[in-house]
Write a protein that holds these residues in place. Structure first.
Motif, PDB file in Angstrom:
ATOM      1  N   ARG A 207      -8.007   6.319  -8.784  1.00 15.25           N
ATOM      2  CA  ARG A 207      -8.420   7.697  -9.653  1.00 15.25           C
ATOM      3  C   ARG A 207      -7.336   7.675 -10.819  1.00 15.25           C
ATOM      4  NH1 ARG A 207      -9.425  12.364  -5.386  1.00 15.25           N
ATOM      5  NH2 ARG A 207      -9.454  13.645  -7.324  1.00 15.25           N
ATOM      6  N   ALA A 208      -7.662   7.981 -11.702  1.00 13.94           N
ATOM      7  CA  ALA A 208      -6.750   8.339 -12.875  1.00 13.94           C
ATOM      8  C   ALA A 208      -5.854   9.296 -12.624  1.00 13.94           C
ATOM      9  CB  ALA A 208      -7.355   8.521 -14.131  1.00 13.94           C
ATOM     10  N   LEU A 209      -4.683   9.140 -12.919  1.00 19.89           N
ATOM     11  CA  LEU A 209      -3.444  10.038 -12.377  1.00 19.89           C
ATOM     12  C   LEU A 209      -2.853  10.594 -13.801  1.00 19.89           C
ATOM     13  CD1 LEU A 209      -1.820   8.244  -9.431  1.00 19.89           C
ATOM     14  CD2 LEU A 209      -3.555  10.172  -9.213  1.00 19.89           C
ATOM     15  N   LYS A 210      -3.401  10.321 -14.747  1.00 20.10           N
ATOM     16  CA  LYS A 210      -2.717  10.919 -16.064  1.00 20.10           C
ATOM     17  C   LYS A 210      -2.616  12.354 -16.066  1.00 20.10           C
ATOM     18  CE  LYS A 210      -2.856   9.976 -20.931  1.00 20.10           C
ATOM     19  NZ  LYS A 210      -3.675   9.435 -22.096  1.00 20.10           N
ATOM     20  N   ASP A 211      -1.518  13.063 -16.470  1.00 20.97           N
ATOM     21  CA  ASP A 211      -1.502  14.455 -16.498  1.00 20.97           C
ATOM     22  C   ASP A 211      -1.561  14.998 -15.314  1.00 20.97           C
ATOM     23  OD1 ASP A 211      -1.798  14.258 -19.241  1.00 20.97           O
ATOM     24  OD2 ASP A 211      -4.089  14.434 -19.268  1.00 20.97           O
ATOM     25  N   LYS A 212      -1.422  14.289 -14.056  1.00 22.65           N
ATOM     26  CA  LYS A 212      -1.152  14.768 -12.857  1.00 22.65           C
ATOM     27  C   LYS A 212      -0.012  14.830 -12.156  1.00 22.65           C
ATOM     28  CE  LYS A 212      -6.052  14.235 -11.769  1.00 22.65           C
ATOM     29  NZ  LYS A 212      -6.663  13.564 -13.021  1.00 22.65           N
ATOM     30  N   ALA A 213       0.719  15.356 -11.488  1.00 18.91           N
ATOM     31  CA  ALA A 213       2.007  15.424 -10.982  1.00 18.91           C
ATOM     32  C   ALA A 213       1.907  14.688  -9.603  1.00 18.91           C
ATOM     33  CB  ALA A 213       2.681  16.634 -10.820  1.00 18.91           C
TER      34      ALA A 213
ATOM     35  N   ASP B 224       0.823  -1.237  -0.070  1.00 18.79           N
ATOM     36  CA  ASP B 224      -0.025  -0.057  -0.095  1.00 18.79           C
ATOM     37  C   ASP B 224       0.830   1.151  -0.029  1.00 18.79           C
ATOM     38  OD1 ASP B 224      -2.383  -1.516   0.057  1.00 18.79           O
ATOM     39  OD2 ASP B 224      -2.199  -1.671   1.949  1.00 18.79           O
ATOM     40  N   VAL B 225       0.536   2.233  -0.783  1.00 15.32           N
ATOM     41  CA  VAL B 225       1.140   3.367  -0.836  1.00 15.32           C
ATOM     42  C   VAL B 225       0.104   4.633  -0.706  1.00 15.32           C
ATOM     43  CG1 VAL B 225       3.234   2.406  -2.419  1.00 15.32           C
ATOM     44  CG2 VAL B 225       0.937   3.578  -3.428  1.00 15.32           C
ATOM     45  N   ARG B 226       0.784   5.811  -0.332  1.00 18.04           N
ATOM     46  CA  ARG B 226       0.069   6.876  -0.108  1.00 18.04           C
ATOM     47  C   ARG B 226       0.810   8.127  -1.058  1.00 18.04           C
ATOM     48  NH1 ARG B 226      -0.020   8.154   5.350  1.00 18.04           N
ATOM     49  NH2 ARG B 226       2.166   9.231   5.043  1.00 18.04           N
ATOM     50  N   MET B 227      -0.042   8.765  -1.732  1.00 23.50           N
ATOM     51  CA  MET B 227       0.679   9.894  -2.762  1.00 23.50           C
ATOM     52  C   MET B 227      -0.030  11.189  -2.568  1.00 23.50           C
ATOM     53  SD  MET B 227       0.034   7.427  -6.054  1.00 23.50           S
ATOM     54  CE  MET B 227      -0.925   6.511  -5.333  1.00 23.50           C
ATOM     55  N   THR B 228       0.811  12.277  -2.632  1.00 19.63           N
ATOM     56  CA  THR B 228       0.233  13.462  -2.513  1.00 19.63           C
ATOM     57  C   THR B 228       0.336  13.933  -4.208  1.00 19.63           C
ATOM     58  OG1 THR B 228       2.322  14.506  -2.160  1.00 19.63           O
ATOM     59  CG2 THR B 228       0.956  14.474  -0.433  1.00 19.63           C
ATOM     60  N   VAL B 229      -0.694  14.285  -4.499  1.00 21.95           N
ATOM     61  CA  VAL B 229      -0.834  14.605  -6.039  1.00 21.95           C
ATOM     62  C   VAL B 229      -1.066  15.918  -6.298  1.00 21.95           C
ATOM     63  CG1 VAL B 229      -2.066  14.124  -8.180  1.00 21.95           C
ATOM     64  CG2 VAL B 229      -1.748  12.160  -6.487  1.00 21.95           C
ATOM     65  N   HIS B 230      -0.516  16.575  -7.342  1.00 20.81           N
ATOM     66  CA  HIS B 230      -0.752  17.988  -7.804  1.00 20.81           C
ATOM     67  C   HIS B 230      -1.497  18.109  -8.907  1.00 20.81           C
ATOM     68  CE1 HIS B 230      -0.447  22.436  -7.781  1.00 20.81           C
ATOM     69  NE2 HIS B 230      -0.030  22.199  -8.943  1.00 20.81           N
ATOM     70  N   GLU B 231      -2.650  18.505  -8.983  1.00 22.67           N
ATOM     71  CA  GLU B 231      -3.263  18.706 -10.366  1.00 22.67           C
ATOM     72  C   GLU B 231      -3.410  20.312 -10.826  1.00 22.67           C
ATOM     73  OE1 GLU B 231      -7.105  17.033 -10.124  1.00 22.67           O
ATOM     74  OE2 GLU B 231      -7.774  17.554 -12.091  1.00 22.67           O
ATOM     75  N   PRO B 232      -3.152  20.599 -12.021  1.00 19.39           N
ATOM     76  CA  PRO B 232      -2.943  22.186 -12.312  1.00 19.39           C
ATOM     77  C   PRO B 232      -4.208  22.760 -12.108  1.00 19.39           C
ATOM     78  CG  PRO B 232      -2.160  20.764 -14.040  1.00 19.39           C
ATOM     79  CD  PRO B 232      -2.583  19.621 -13.108  1.00 19.39           C
ATOM     80  N   GLY B 233      -4.286  23.899 -11.438  1.00 18.73           N
ATOM     81  CA  GLY B 233      -5.417  24.432 -11.248  1.00 18.73           C
ATOM     82  C   GLY B 233      -6.098  24.081  -9.712  1.00 18.73           C
ATOM     83  N   SER B 234      -5.584  23.184  -9.271  1.00 18.74           N
ATOM     84  CA  SER B 234      -6.282  22.613  -7.974  1.00 18.74           C
ATOM     85  C   SER B 234      -5.161  22.585  -6.926  1.00 18.74           C
ATOM     86  CB  SER B 234      -7.010  21.377  -8.168  1.00 18.74           C
ATOM     87  OG  SER B 234      -7.431  20.723  -6.976  1.00 18.74           O
ATOM     88  N   SER B 235      -5.701  22.389  -5.856  1.00 21.46           N
ATOM     89  CA  SER B 235      -4.641  22.140  -4.600  1.00 21.46           C
ATOM     90  C   SER B 235      -4.249  20.525  -4.447  1.00 21.46           C
ATOM     91  CB  SER B 235      -5.207  22.613  -3.280  1.00 21.46           C
ATOM     92  OG  SER B 235      -6.319  21.855  -3.276  1.00 21.46           O
ATOM     93  N   GLU B 236      -3.236  20.571  -3.791  1.00 22.63           N
ATOM     94  CA  GLU B 236      -2.750  19.057  -3.606  1.00 22.63           C
ATOM     95  C   GLU B 236      -3.822  18.316  -2.869  1.00 22.63           C
ATOM     96  OE1 GLU B 236       2.025  19.793  -3.692  1.00 22.63           O
ATOM     97  OE2 GLU B 236       1.110  18.995  -1.899  1.00 22.63           O
TER      98      GLU B 236
END
Lengths: 419, 51
Positions: A50-56, A17-29
């Motif tokens: 959740r799809a993470l394509k195009d997200k950092a 199991d993993v936990r990620m912090t994801v940044h989406e353009p125009g949104s908060s982490e």
């Protein structure tokens, strides 16, 4: 967890199991949970809801402790078998008796059947190898302490079945191993297993063996480490370049000397059948295919480098699995507990900061390396001469500023006591 | 001796961190549409956790 007779047969595979912090353009982490689907080398597939394509993905954190390594699991399984009574290890293994349960008189007891007659008739210290002549290409000129160490390593006397060699950095421990291997092979000894805690140390031994022109060995290496990883891959490249320049004629042969764990099941026994020297990490001795190699090259002499970094309980599996063939165990390392009567006190102090104890000893004070077994410590041989040539200025600079020895009160007990 | 070895194993296991923060790079996985991550440092590499 379900145990089998071979503990390291993997029964259950669970997701990491993993936990990620994801940044989406125009949104908060935000935080996304997922799991690792599969790992190949240093690359792994992430599975998330959740799809993470195009997200950092900004951070990635594994949740939960790592599961036991194969070696840790093997150690636990050995203890379990002893407790269940299926293993008569305490009665049958002279190694366990002589290391953990010494007799009152301090004399080690070894069964006569424990060494082949051919080896028992071989070298004693008085007949050990002489100092290698300088004109003999690929050989080292040994100093007196190294010579004594090689003599003892080559001896088949009962009192030398357990040989402990203590040497600070730069005293030629790896050279001693190479000299011993060369001499032992010349004497017809086989079944030499050279092990260390780390892959890098094993690589160093291999490098030294090649440096002296000895290439008749096989190196067993984990695919996890060998595959893509920078340390081994990088060092191996350096190594091969080095060989290519210095010993072009053996270049091809050396490539064949490395056997990766992913090939253990498929590699032909002919590949290593007549090989008398095997190299691997201590953990590798717990690999489930190791008996494929030890059946062809029974472990008769075990040489452990970096022994001061190895907690003594880690040898239980080795002394359990190989006690029927093992005739001699040689431990080489640099332990802070030992006092070096012949070396400069400043070097002693510098050395105190450079040594590496067994993993966890800082937190668990009672962990012991083989050097800290009291009745064995008395057997230790010291490599010392080259240490006096150690560059004091260079070594002094290695110590962090706040830790440099200025006043006698700063010095460790063993140094103060010898002042 | 057996008790100490067993106990040491347990205590050493407890010293392992409960979380590991990885250094990594990401790339798209063309087959699954998911993301592939690649470890950058050996010491905190992503492990296949198996028992």
């Amino acid at each position: 967890m379900k145990y089998t007779s071979r503990f390291n047969i993997k029964l259950i595979s669970r997701r990491q199991d993993v936990r990620m912090t994801v940044h989406e353009p125009g949104s908060s982490e935000y935080v996304v949970r997922g799991h690792i689907n599969g790992v190949s080398g240093k690359s792994a597939a992430l599975s998330t809801s959740r799809a993470l394509k195009d997200k950092a993905i900004m951070t990635l954190t594994s949740i939960g402790r790592d599961d036991p390594t194969t070696a840790e699991a093997q150690r636990g399984a050995t203890v379990l078998r002893i407790l269940q009574g299926t293993h008569k290890l305490l009665d049958e293994s002279p190694w366990i008796r002589n290391i953990w349960f010494p007799s009152d008189d301090g004399i080690m007891n070894w069964p006569n059947s424990h060494a082949p007659a051919s080896q028992r008739a071989a070298a004693s210290p008085s007949h050990a190898p002489g100092v290698s002549p300088g004109g003999n290409q690929g050989r080292h000129i040994l100093n007196s302490s190294q010579q004594e160490a090689v003599n003892t390593m080559s001896s088949n006397m009962d009192s030398h079945r357990i040989t402990i060699i203590q040497g600070p950095p730069g005293t030629g421990k790896t050279s001693v191993i190479a000299a011993f291997v060369q001499y032992a092979i010349e004497q017809g000894v086989d079944g030499i297993w050279l092990v260390a805690q780390s892959n890098v140390a094993v690589k160093n031994i291999a490098e030294k063996l090649m440096d002296v022109g000895f290439v008749d060995w096989k190196l067993l290496v984990s695919k996890d480490f060998h595959f893509q990883w920078y340390v081994f891959a990088h060092l191996l490249l350096i190594l091969l370049r080095f060989i290519y320049v210095r010993h072009e004629h053996i270049y091809t042969k050396v490539q064949d000397n490395v056997i990766r764990s992913e090939h253990f099941s498929s590699v032909s026994r002919k590949t290593f059948k007549n090989c008398k020297v095997m190299l691997c990490t201590l953990s590798m001795l717990s690999n489930r295919f190791i008996h494929k190699f030890t059946s062809q090259n029974p472990m008769k002499t075990l040489v452990v480098d970096e022994a001061s970094q190895i907690e003594v309980g880690d040898y239980v599996s080795v002394f359990s699995d190989f006690h029927n063939t093992l005739c001699k165990a040689i431990f080489i390392g640099d332990d802070k507990q030992c006092i070096f009567p012949h070396i400069n006190l400043l070097v002693c102090h510098i050395y105190y900061y450079l040594i590496v104890p067994p993993y966890g000893q800082e937190d668990l004070q009672d962990l012991q390396s083989i050097f800290e077994i009291v009745h064995l410590r008395k057997l230790a041989l010291f490599l010392n001469t080259q240490c006096q040539q150690f560059s004091l200025n260079s070594a002094y600079l290695l110590i962090p500023l706040g830790c440099r020895p200025n006043a006698p009160s700063d010095r460790p007990d063993y140094i103060r006591s010898s002042l | 001796m057996i008790a100490k070895i067993a106990n040491d194993s347990l205590r050493l296991g407890q010293l392992k961190p409960t979380q590991t923060k990885h250094q990594f790079t990401t790339s798209p996985d063309g087959l699954t549409g998911q993301v592939r991550v690649t470890s950058v440092a050996y010491k905190n590499k992503i492990r296949p956790d198996q028992v």
